[in-house]
Design an enzyme around this catalytic site. Sequence first.
Site, PDB file in Angstrom:
ATOM      1  CE  LYS A  16      -2.548  -0.832   3.711  1.00  0.00           C
ATOM      2  NZ  LYS A  16      -1.968  -2.096   4.194  1.00  0.00           N
ATOM      3  NE  ARG A  91      -4.694  -1.177  10.183  1.00  0.00           N
ATOM      4  CZ  ARG A  91      -3.670  -0.514   9.668  1.00  0.00           C
ATOM      5  NH1 ARG A  91      -3.835   0.712   9.238  1.00  0.00           N
ATOM      6  NH2 ARG A  91      -2.492  -1.086   9.573  1.00  0.00           N
ATOM      7  NE  ARG A 130       6.882  -2.413   6.253  1.00  0.00           N
ATOM      8  CZ  ARG A 130       5.569  -2.168   6.292  1.00  0.00           C
ATOM      9  NH1 ARG A 130       4.912  -1.940   5.179  1.00  0.00           N
ATOM     10  NH2 ARG A 130       4.938  -2.170   7.431  1.00  0.00           N
ATOM     11  NE  ARG A 163       5.644   0.209  10.476  1.00  0.00           N
ATOM     12  CZ  ARG A 163       4.446   0.171   9.869  1.00  0.00           C
ATOM     13  NH1 ARG A 163       4.301   0.725   8.681  1.00  0.00           N
ATOM     14  NH2 ARG A 163       3.430  -0.409  10.444  1.00  0.00           N
ATOM     15  NE  ARG A 174       1.664  -4.363  11.491  1.00  0.00           N
ATOM     16  CZ  ARG A 174       2.613  -4.079  10.609  1.00  0.00           C
ATOM     17  NH1 ARG A 174       3.827  -4.579  10.763  1.00  0.00           N
ATOM     18  NH2 ARG A 174       2.372  -3.306   9.593  1.00  0.00           N
TER      19      ARG A 174
HETATM   20  P1  AMP Z   1       0.205   1.046   9.290  1.00  0.00           P
HETATM   21  O1  AMP Z   1       1.373   1.914   9.053  1.00  0.00           O
HETATM   22  O2  AMP Z   1      -0.995   1.439   8.452  1.00  0.00           O
HETATM   23  O3  AMP Z   1       0.514  -0.424   9.148  1.00  0.00           O
HETATM   24  O4  AMP Z   1      -0.266   1.283  10.810  1.00  0.00           O
HETATM   25  C1  AMP Z   1       0.603   0.971  11.885  1.00  0.00           C
HETATM   26  C2  AMP Z   1      -0.183   0.777  13.154  1.00  0.00           C
HETATM   27  O5  AMP Z   1      -0.891   1.980  13.471  1.00  0.00           O
HETATM   28  C3  AMP Z   1      -1.260  -0.299  13.107  1.00  0.00           C
HETATM   29  O6  AMP Z   1      -0.758  -1.595  13.376  1.00  0.00           O
HETATM   30  C4  AMP Z   1      -2.221   0.179  14.190  1.00  0.00           C
HETATM   31  O7  AMP Z   1      -1.710  -0.088  15.490  1.00  0.00           O
HETATM   32  C5  AMP Z   1      -2.180   1.684  14.002  1.00  0.00           C
HETATM   33  N1  AMP Z   1      -3.188   2.120  13.011  1.00  0.00           N
HETATM   34  C6  AMP Z   1      -2.982   2.708  11.797  1.00  0.00           C
HETATM   35  N2  AMP Z   1      -4.131   2.969  11.171  1.00  0.00           N
HETATM   36  C7  AMP Z   1      -5.114   2.528  11.994  1.00  0.00           C
HETATM   37  C8  AMP Z   1      -6.540   2.486  11.914  1.00  0.00           C
HETATM   38  N3  AMP Z   1      -7.183   2.944  10.833  1.00  0.00           N
HETATM   39  N4  AMP Z   1      -7.214   1.962  12.973  1.00  0.00           N
HETATM   40  C9  AMP Z   1      -6.585   1.513  14.065  1.00  0.00           C
HETATM   41  N5  AMP Z   1      -5.251   1.500  14.211  1.00  0.00           N
HETATM   42  C10 AMP Z   1      -4.514   2.002  13.178  1.00  0.00           C
END
Ligand code: AMP
Length: 218
Positions: A16, A91, A130, A163, A174
Amino acid sequence: MGQFDLILLGPPGAGKGTQAGRIVADYGIPHISTGDILRAAVKNQTPMGLEARRFMDAGELVPDSVVIGIVKDRLQEADTDRGFLMDGFPRTIPQAEALDATLDSIDRNISRVLAILVDEQELIRRLTGRRICRDCQTPFHVAFNPPAREGVCDVCGGELYQRDDDSEATVRNRLLVYNQQTEPLIDYYDRQGVLVRVDGEKEPDAVYEDIREAVGRP
Ligand code: AMP
């Protein structure tokens, strides 16, 4: 107005972030990544960042009320006039419903939801290798897309890092959270007639071509 109101959906590691970079450059719309916004809040140790951190480190979702607030605020900004690309939001079903209600109230509609789909074993390989630029967030991969100089971003020269939530145990959690809470959104948007499924196992260029075709020319 709101010509390209787009959502990128898909499991962590589907590509993404990579595709988002291309889409926003071509279409001239802002990239709204709740993950990036939350990581910035953690880094700056804001009250929201302090609350979000424990969920993020465990690979759990941050509470709906927090992320819905982030997105509502972000949509008030003028740069979203011609559209936006949501990446990592919504999400959960309540998040999707809140977004629908917010867009409704400003007379806008989601134009496309791009679901990028990738097999689970492949996701684990991708996520654990990554590396991301601390400064411009460009993603690399130690095996599939290494930078020219180890640990250094090709784009801006920034430092690459892993990360905290890309460790194998957290990655597995996740993916579980994705399957339980986020995957139902595929049906949700399919029923609205805006969903396009994209094969995320192709090369990034080929994935992007499929996306362009689904969204229409900028
Ligand atoms: P990402 O970079 O999109 O993978 O997001 C990293 C982390 O941020 C996720 O594993 C969640 O803990 C939190 N997070 C990001 N977007 C959301 C969302 N829309 N709802 C809930 N938690 C989120």
